[in-house]
Design a protein around this motif. Structure first.
Motif, PDB file in Angstrom:
ATOM      1  N   LYS A  52      -7.374   4.593   2.820  1.00 46.09           N
ATOM      2  CA  LYS A  52      -8.526   3.716   2.544  1.00 46.09           C
ATOM      3  C   LYS A  52      -9.395   4.299   1.434  1.00 46.09           C
ATOM      4  O   LYS A  52      -9.853   3.575   0.541  1.00 46.09           O
ATOM      5  N   LEU A  55      -7.543   3.863  -1.784  1.00 46.77           N
ATOM      6  CA  LEU A  55      -7.567   2.461  -2.209  1.00 46.77           C
ATOM      7  C   LEU A  55      -8.907   2.122  -2.859  1.00 46.77           C
ATOM      8  O   LEU A  55      -8.950   1.482  -3.906  1.00 46.77           O
ATOM      9  N   SER A  77      -2.392   0.628  -5.818  1.00 48.18           N
ATOM     10  CA  SER A  77      -3.317  -0.017  -4.884  1.00 48.18           C
ATOM     11  C   SER A  77      -2.574  -0.895  -3.880  1.00 48.18           C
ATOM     12  O   SER A  77      -2.887  -0.895  -2.688  1.00 48.18           O
ATOM     13  N   LYS A  78      -1.580  -1.620  -4.360  1.00 40.65           N
ATOM     14  CA  LYS A  78      -0.780  -2.461  -3.465  1.00 40.65           C
ATOM     15  C   LYS A  78      -0.035  -1.606  -2.444  1.00 40.65           C
ATOM     16  O   LYS A  78       0.032  -1.951  -1.254  1.00 40.65           O
ATOM     17  N   GLN A  81      -2.459  -0.399   0.184  1.00 43.66           N
ATOM     18  CA  GLN A  81      -2.785  -1.446   1.155  1.00 43.66           C
ATOM     19  C   GLN A  81      -1.668  -1.590   2.174  1.00 43.66           C
ATOM     20  O   GLN A  81      -1.918  -1.734   3.372  1.00 43.66           O
ATOM     21  N   GLU A  82      -0.415  -1.520   1.708  1.00 42.12           N
ATOM     22  CA  GLU A  82       0.725  -1.565   2.629  1.00 42.12           C
ATOM     23  C   GLU A  82       0.699  -0.366   3.576  1.00 42.12           C
ATOM     24  O   GLU A  82       0.990  -0.496   4.766  1.00 42.12           O
ATOM     25  N   ILE A  84      -1.927   1.281   4.580  1.00 35.24           N
ATOM     26  CA  ILE A  84      -3.010   1.046   5.546  1.00 35.24           C
ATOM     27  C   ILE A  84      -2.545   0.059   6.613  1.00 35.24           C
ATOM     28  O   ILE A  84      -2.751   0.282   7.808  1.00 35.24           O
ATOM     29  N   ASP A  85      -1.909  -1.028   6.166  1.00 31.55           N
ATOM     30  CA  ASP A  85      -1.446  -2.049   7.110  1.00 31.55           C
ATOM     31  C   ASP A  85      -0.455  -1.471   8.114  1.00 31.55           C
ATOM     32  O   ASP A  85      -0.587  -1.683   9.326  1.00 31.55           O
TER      33      ASP A  85
END
Length: 111
Positions: A52, A55, A77-78, A81-82, A84-85
């Motif tokens: 996080k 990001l 960044s993408k 995010q993946e 983090i998900d």
């Protein structure tokens, strides 16, 4: 004299924005590396915290970055995010893999 001051101010602004992007990209890279380290150790919650932070820094850097560096920062960044998900879902392996991919993109952006 007024024109000279305006030109100098404009040049300083341009130089400072590229330095700003570099600082944030470097910070994003360090956090992404920490996310990978903690992911490999199985610390999913710490991985997510670092991802996080990475990001946030990478998105800030992407605002002022240009060219190839911007493309790598956005791709990183993408991946973050993946990461983090997947980390939020407890998938530490997948989260770590995405964090590793983010590190590679951020390294390329910092060249």
């Amino acid at each position: 004299m007024n024109k000279l001051a305006s030109v100098c101010a404009g040049l300083l602004l341009l130089l400072s924005t590229s330095v700003f992007a570099e600082e944030n990209a470097a910070s994003a890279l360090e956090h992404a590396k920490q996310a990978v380290t903690h992911g490999k150790a199985g610390h999913t919650s710490t991985l997510v915290e670092h991802a996080k932070a990475a990001l946030e820094d990478s998105l800030t850097a992407a605002i002022v970055a240009k060219g190839v560096a911007k493309n790598h920062i956005e791709a990183g960044s993408k991946e973050l995010q993946e990461s983090i998900d997947h980390g939020t879902l407890g998938h530490v392996g997948k989260a770590t893999a995405h964090a590793e991919a983010a590190v590679e993109h951020l390294k390329a952006a910092n060249k």
